[in-house]
Structure formats: structure tokens, C-alpha cells
Motif scaffolding. Sequence first.
Motif, short mmCIF file in Angstrom:
data_model
loop_
_atom_site.label_atom_id
_atom_site.label_comp_id
_atom_site.label_asym_id
_atom_site.label_seq_id
_atom_site.Cartn_x
_atom_site.Cartn_y
_atom_site.Cartn_z
N SER A 343 7.59 3.23 3.50
CA SER A 343 5.60 2.83 3.59
C SER A 343 5.04 4.12 3.39
CB SER A 343 5.87 2.05 4.78
OG SER A 343 6.66 0.64 4.85
N SER A 344 5.73 5.47 3.81
CA SER A 344 5.34 6.36 3.85
C SER A 344 4.60 7.17 2.52
CB SER A 344 5.66 7.60 4.74
OG SER A 344 6.58 7.28 5.78
N MET A 345 5.39 6.50 1.91
CA MET A 345 4.75 7.30 0.94
C MET A 345 3.57 6.02 -0.14
SD MET A 345 4.80 9.21 -2.39
CE MET A 345 6.24 10.06 -2.30
N LEU A 346 4.38 4.69 -0.25
CA LEU A 346 3.26 3.20 -0.32
C LEU A 346 1.83 3.94 0.21
CD1 LEU A 346 3.19 0.89 -1.42
CD2 LEU A 346 3.65 -0.07 0.44
N CYS A 347 2.13 4.47 1.92
CA CYS A 347 0.37 3.93 2.24
C CYS A 347 -0.40 5.61 1.81
CB CYS A 347 1.19 4.87 4.02
SG CYS A 347 1.46 2.72 4.67
N SER A 348 0.35 6.59 1.53
CA SER A 348 -0.16 7.79 0.85
C SER A 348 -1.26 7.18 -0.23
CB SER A 348 1.14 9.05 0.45
OG SER A 348 1.61 8.65 -0.32
N ARG A 349 -0.26 6.48 -1.52
CA ARG A 349 -0.95 5.93 -2.62
C ARG A 349 -1.78 5.07 -2.35
NH1 ARG A 349 1.35 9.18 -7.10
NH2 ARG A 349 3.30 9.93 -5.94
N LEU A 350 -1.63 4.11 -1.93
CA LEU A 350 -2.96 2.80 -1.53
C LEU A 350 -4.05 3.96 -1.05
CD1 LEU A 350 -0.87 0.36 -0.41
CD2 LEU A 350 -1.87 0.47 -2.44
N ALA A 351 -3.96 4.95 -0.10
CA ALA A 351 -5.29 5.55 1.03
C ALA A 351 -6.27 6.33 -0.21
CB ALA A 351 -4.26 6.44 1.47
N GLY A 352 -5.19 6.58 -1.52
CA GLY A 352 -5.95 7.57 -2.85
C GLY A 352 -7.21 6.13 -3.29
N ARG A 353 -6.37 4.74 -3.10
CA ARG A 353 -7.68 3.50 -3.96
C ARG A 353 -8.32 2.80 -2.59
NH1 ARG A 353 -2.99 1.38 -8.52
NH2 ARG A 353 -3.03 3.47 -9.61
N LEU A 354 -7.65 2.52 -1.69
CA LEU A 354 -8.37 1.41 -0.75
C LEU A 354 -8.75 2.29 0.56
CD1 LEU A 354 -5.56 -0.85 -0.08
CD2 LEU A 354 -6.72 -1.05 -1.93
N GLY A 355 -8.48 4.09 0.66
CA GLY A 355 -9.49 4.61 1.54
C GLY A 355 -8.22 4.47 2.63
N ARG A 356 -8.35 5.55 3.40
CA ARG A 356 -7.49 5.58 4.66
C ARG A 356 -8.32 4.25 5.56
NH1 ARG A 356 -8.18 10.76 5.32
NH2 ARG A 356 -10.53 10.33 6.37
N VAL A 357 -9.41 4.05 5.66
CA VAL A 357 -10.09 3.31 6.98
C VAL A 357 -8.96 1.68 6.78
CG1 VAL A 357 -11.40 2.26 7.72
CG2 VAL A 357 -12.28 3.97 7.69
N ALA A 358 -8.74 1.47 5.40
CA ALA A 358 -8.19 0.07 5.71
C ALA A 358 -6.68 -0.06 5.39
CB ALA A 358 -8.69 -0.11 3.56
N ILE A 359 -5.96 1.15 4.77
CA ILE A 359 -4.44 1.55 6.02
C ILE A 359 -4.06 1.16 7.13
CG2 ILE A 359 -2.64 2.52 5.21
CD1 ILE A 359 -3.61 1.23 2.36
N VAL A 360 -5.31 1.81 7.87
CA VAL A 360 -5.20 2.06 9.31
C VAL A 360 -4.98 1.03 10.40
CG1 VAL A 360 -6.07 3.25 11.03
CG2 VAL A 360 -5.67 4.55 9.24
N LEU A 361 -6.83 -0.41 9.70
CA LEU A 361 -7.04 -1.34 9.95
C LEU A 361 -5.38 -2.50 9.79
CD1 LEU A 361 -10.46 -2.12 9.08
CD2 LEU A 361 -9.51 -1.32 11.71
N ALA A 362 -5.00 -2.57 8.63
CA ALA A 362 -3.30 -3.36 7.89
C ALA A 362 -2.71 -3.05 8.66
CB ALA A 362 -3.68 -3.18 7.25
N GLY A 363 -2.55 -1.03 9.65
CA GLY A 363 -1.47 -1.19 10.32
C GLY A 363 -1.83 -1.98 12.34
N SER A 364 -3.10 -1.53 11.93
CA SER A 364 -3.44 -2.02 13.09
C SER A 364 -3.31 -3.78 13.69
CB SER A 364 -4.61 -1.64 13.09
OG SER A 364 -4.82 -0.42 13.70
N LEU A 365 -3.52 -4.23 12.89
CA LEU A 365 -3.36 -5.64 12.44
C LEU A 365 -1.72 -6.19 12.56
CD1 LEU A 365 -5.93 -6.65 9.73
CD2 LEU A 365 -6.12 -6.86 12.58
N ALA A 366 -1.36 -5.74 12.48
CA ALA A 366 0.53 -5.93 12.20
C ALA A 366 1.15 -5.05 13.68
CB ALA A 366 1.57 -4.69 10.87
N ASN A 367 0.33 -4.40 14.32
CA ASN A 367 0.73 -3.41 15.51
C ASN A 367 0.58 -4.92 15.98
OD1 ASN A 367 1.63 -2.04 17.87
ND2 ASN A 367 1.01 -0.48 16.73
#
Length: 479
Positions: A343-367
Motif C-alpha cells: 500500500s505504501s507504493m500504491l499510495c505514492s503512485r495514486l497520490a500523483g493522480r488522485l491527489g494527497r487529500v483523496a488518499i488521506v480521506l480514504a485512509g481516514s474513512l477506513a480508520n
Amino acid sequence: MPSSGDEDDDVATSALLATAGDEDETGKRPIGAQTGDTPVSSQQWQKSERYHLINMIVMSLCFFFTFTAFTALQNLQASLNKTGKTCLAVLYGLLMVSCFITPPLVQRLSPKVTMVMCFIAHCIFTAANYYPVQYLLVPACGLLGLASGPLWTAQQTYLTSSAHMHAAQHGGRPVDAVINRFNGIFYLIIQLTQVSGNLVSSLILQHASSEPEVNGTSAFCNASSPHNDSNTTATVAGSVQYTLLSVYLACDIGGVLVCVFCLRPLTKSVSQYVARGWKDMCLATLRRMIDPYMLLLLPVVTFTGLAKAFIFGEFTKHYVSECVGIGWVGYVMLVSGVINSGSSMLCSRLAGRLGRVAIVLAGSLANAALIAFLLIWTRVPSFLVIFSVAGIWGFIDAVWNTQLSTLFGVLFSLDQEAAFANFRLWQALGFCISFAYGDAIGMEIKLWILASLLAVSVLLYLAAERTFYQQQQKQNVKT
């Protein structure tokens, strides 16, 4: 038509796997340089696209060897040693203290030398576990705590400086994208320590540990049960522990050797500390603490420490050990590590396309969903639930690790030592709070504390991101 700079890069990268080469100004051969008809100079190699990437991977391997031992021992402290939680509280308490001396230490010694010294402290901690009495283990944890702040600050300074230099050498690449990429690779490698370390512990402990006794009561209960914080420890034969610790000590020594002989020092730093004295640099951590961005981000950093402590201290003992046995702690954390690493590598890749905020919000909802589930789940022997919780946590931890590190690297690029010292200080505070109230309150209250802090942290994080976005827009208008 390729430029001469591109030709230099091609020559340098073609020599990547060679082992000999020209000497640089320090008298040492640059890694990857070669002899022969087309020698690669130190300057050409340092301009290579892969130069900083290779250095960062070597640094990651140093951490891989060292934390193969530490992550597994940390997971087992509360289950094997009666003073385990006390030791971890001392470790993270002194980590907070060390953060105030971190900026001048890292600046004066350099990130590489700082990391070598701190890796030696890890060797001492592992050796102390051979005879885990309080008067040996607690001082060893204290020494490791004092070394942990400088270690992680040196790591982030090395990584962020390398990313900035890499982006500067290859124009057109956004700095935050390079930092995100480097963080993704680093956390991919270091989270594999959950695989290596816990696989070793599981193979050795699974058939050697005795069944835990829980004060004469059933170990299986829900979050609100009065027995959920029982003092459970498992007994393991001394010879088995010695075998386990010997493997981990060898890993620690391997990390020191790789750092000493393979990791190249930074050629320069993007920080601005050189002209400051020791007193001024020690106060830099406090000054950075009142930065508006830092004030908005401190709650989420504290939350990550609180959440990590819950997994290492509460989940491994009161969920894994009591539900399926201590022999499965390693396997459960192994699964968490595998998913965390990927997930570390996946998040770093997706952040370039979806943006850092979108990744953090997904992690927050899962948390939030995970905390809600643990509040209502009745703890019974269920491998599916235990492994699923560990896997989801692995994803959540990857989100926080990669995205917060990247954000700090972007916001505080000229003040890295003080910024990352604050990061570790407040994360350590989260650990200390968790270990301090460890057995004093019930599991349900602990989960509600996590849920409340998560909600506040996400709101303040979004405010920081919005402020940063608005500031960038104003700068773009001026240019």
C-alpha cells in the motif's frame, strides 16, 4: 536530438551495477562507477537519474535489517515481558526528549553518521533482551529512545534532501511527486520488516510457547468487558528466546555494516542551519512548533502515534494473543506488513493522480470504520477477523506514513531537521499517552479516544491542505 546532459546520464546509468570506478574528492569511488574505456566521473554519476534513488534504496536496506529485529521485538514486548509496556513507555518518552537535541546533532554529525550511531543503540537494545530484567531492559530502552529521534530525523532529512536534489537535477519534476515516490519506496522496504521479523518469530515461537493464562477467566470478550485488560503473558523456553534474539542481533549488526560501508553521505543539504549555534538549533524545534502549519498538523501526528501504540500494545496482546495465541502474533503482523508495504507504493503512485487529500480521506474513512467494528465486535477465536483487522490497519498505516511524510517534506523543505523532530516528538507523545493509560482504562474508552482524536485530526489536516493550496495559488498569480 539528445542534449549533452542526457548523454552524460546515459553513460552514468550504464555503469550502475559496476563495482569499481574513479575516485571522487574524498578519495572514494562513487558507487556504480566503472573502469575501462569509458570511465564515469563522480560528477557524472552524481548527475545520473539513478544516483539519489540508489542512495535512498541503500538507506532503506539499512533500516530493513535493523527494523527486522526491532518491529518484531516491539510486537512481542507486551506479550513476553512483564515490563514490556513500561519499557516501551520509557522508550517513547525519551524519544520526545531526544527531539530537542536532534536538529544540531543531525546537522553537525551529518545524517549518515547519525544513523550509524543510532543503529548501534538498536544493537544494545536487542542484546539487553537476552536477560530481560528491569534494571537492564529499561536503560537499554531509554538509550534507544534517545537515539530514535535523531535516527528518524536523519532518515527523513536524507530522503527529503535527496528528493530535492533529484528534482533540481531533472527539471520539470515536481518536488512533492519525487518526495512521494521516495517515501513510497522507503516505506515499501521498511514495512517488509513486518514480514521478515515476524516470520522469524512465528516459526520459532509457534510451537514453543505455552497457552496464556488470563487470571482464571476467559480471554474472549468484547470491548466493554471488565476483563479485557487482563495481565496476560506467555512463557517461552530460554533457549528459544536466545535463538530468536541471536537472529535479530545479527540483523542489527548487518544494518550497521551496510550503513557504514555502502551508504554515501549527502553531497549537500537543502536545510538552512549551518550558521546557527547549538543553543539556537536546539530551540529550533520549539520555534517550529508554533508554525501555523505545524499547529494544524500536530493532532494528526499525535493520532498516528496513539494508533500505532494501540496496534503494538493492545491489539497484539488483547486481540491476537488472547484470541488465537502468541504463536500467531508474528503471522498476523506479517500480513499487516505485507499489505502495508504494498500500500505504501500504491499510495505514492495514486497520490500523483488522485491527489494527497483523496488518499488521506480514504485512509481516514477506513480508520473510522475499523474503530467502529472493534467497538462492537465480541472477541472470539476468529482467524478471519484477526487477519482482516491487521490487513486493514496495514493499509491505513501506509496512508499516514507516506502522505504525512510527503506533506512535511514539501511544507518544511528549508527547515527539515526541526520539522521532522517535531513530527517524531508528537508521534512519540501519542505512544506515551497510550502506554501511560494502558491498564488504567478499558478497551472501549481507548477506542473512543482514538475515534475522537481522528475526527479532530482530519478536520485540522484539511484546513492545513486548504491553506497550502491557497498559498500556492497566490504564488502562481504573482509569477
